[in-house]
Motif scaffolding. Sequence first.
Motif, PDB file in Angstrom:
ATOM      1  N   THR A  13       0.989  -1.231   0.565  1.00  0.00           N
ATOM      2  CA  THR A  13       0.543   0.417  -0.413  1.00  0.00           C
ATOM      3  C   THR A  13       0.768   1.102   0.120  1.00  0.00           C
ATOM      4  O   THR A  13       1.989   1.184   0.035  1.00  0.00           O
ATOM      5  CB  THR A  13      -1.039  -0.069   0.974  1.00  0.00           C
ATOM      6  N   GLU A  14       0.520   2.298  -0.917  1.00  0.00           N
ATOM      7  CA  GLU A  14       0.844   3.665  -0.590  1.00  0.00           C
ATOM      8  C   GLU A  14      -0.584   4.499   0.553  1.00  0.00           C
ATOM      9  O   GLU A  14      -1.655   4.217   0.757  1.00  0.00           O
ATOM     10  CB  GLU A  14       0.926   4.543  -2.259  1.00  0.00           C
ATOM     11  N   ASN A  15       0.218   5.432   0.837  1.00  0.00           N
ATOM     12  CA  ASN A  15      -0.507   6.668   1.704  1.00  0.00           C
ATOM     13  C   ASN A  15      -0.381   7.639   1.476  1.00  0.00           C
ATOM     14  O   ASN A  15       1.068   7.862   1.040  1.00  0.00           O
ATOM     15  CB  ASN A  15      -0.326   6.571   3.735  1.00  0.00           C
ATOM     16  N   SER A  16      -1.346   8.935   1.335  1.00  0.00           N
ATOM     17  CA  SER A  16      -0.686  10.362   1.498  1.00  0.00           C
ATOM     18  C   SER A  16      -2.013  10.842   2.848  1.00  0.00           C
ATOM     19  O   SER A  16      -3.175  10.368   2.720  1.00  0.00           O
ATOM     20  CB  SER A  16      -0.978  10.329  -0.080  1.00  0.00           C
ATOM     21  N   SER A  17      -2.081  12.308   2.819  1.00  0.00           N
ATOM     22  CA  SER A  17      -2.525  13.023   3.013  1.00  0.00           C
ATOM     23  C   SER A  17      -2.873  14.154   1.881  1.00  0.00           C
ATOM     24  O   SER A  17      -2.466  14.806   1.903  1.00  0.00           O
ATOM     25  CB  SER A  17      -2.082  13.557   4.580  1.00  0.00           C
ATOM     26  N   VAL A  18      -4.343  13.727   2.624  1.00  0.00           N
ATOM     27  CA  VAL A  18      -5.371  14.863   1.720  1.00  0.00           C
ATOM     28  C   VAL A  18      -6.143  15.528   2.462  1.00  0.00           C
ATOM     29  O   VAL A  18      -7.361  15.097   3.398  1.00  0.00           O
ATOM     30  CB  VAL A  18      -5.895  14.573   0.548  1.00  0.00           C
ATOM     31  N   ASN A  19      -6.068  16.821   2.744  1.00  0.00           N
ATOM     32  CA  ASN A  19      -6.831  17.805   3.581  1.00  0.00           C
ATOM     33  C   ASN A  19      -6.731  17.575   5.038  1.00  0.00           C
ATOM     34  O   ASN A  19      -8.000  17.574   5.311  1.00  0.00           O
ATOM     35  CB  ASN A  19      -8.124  17.546   3.172  1.00  0.00           C
ATOM     36  N   GLY A  20      -6.076  16.491   5.421  1.00  0.00           N
ATOM     37  CA  GLY A  20      -5.742  16.398   6.836  1.00  0.00           C
ATOM     38  C   GLY A  20      -6.160  14.638   7.060  1.00  0.00           C
ATOM     39  O   GLY A  20      -6.291  14.304   7.948  1.00  0.00           O
ATOM     40  N   ASP A  21      -7.150  13.906   5.779  1.00  0.00           N
ATOM     41  CA  ASP A  21      -7.331  12.799   5.987  1.00  0.00           C
ATOM     42  C   ASP A  21      -6.305  11.382   5.418  1.00  0.00           C
ATOM     43  O   ASP A  21      -6.309  12.629   4.956  1.00  0.00           O
ATOM     44  CB  ASP A  21      -8.786  12.430   4.820  1.00  0.00           C
TER      45      ASP A  21
END
Length: 97
Positions: A13-21
């Motif tokens: 998996t890969e994770n990222s933050s978008v608008n705090g989520d």
Amino acid sequence: DMMSHRNGHWHNTENSSVNGDVVVRAKRDIQAGEELYTSHNMCDDCVSRMKSYGTPEILRDYGFIEQYPQRWFFPEAIGFQIDEKKKEEEDSGILLL
């Protein structure tokens, strides 16, 4: 936990933050029934941890000993990784613990 930690070819998996989520996406095709794995030190957004945050730090901060591959770092820029060979890999003559 929704996902377990594991590096190497298991990390899928890969994770990222978008608008705090936090947004989690698959890095590759994932088979039905295959476990989802994230990484606490080898992820795209944790670059600062890649060369200094290993198995002892994961034990200290998250309370578990990670499965292989394990990464160990010591003072004076000494470090190593321990991994296990996939079943389908040929014997290369390299000792993997």
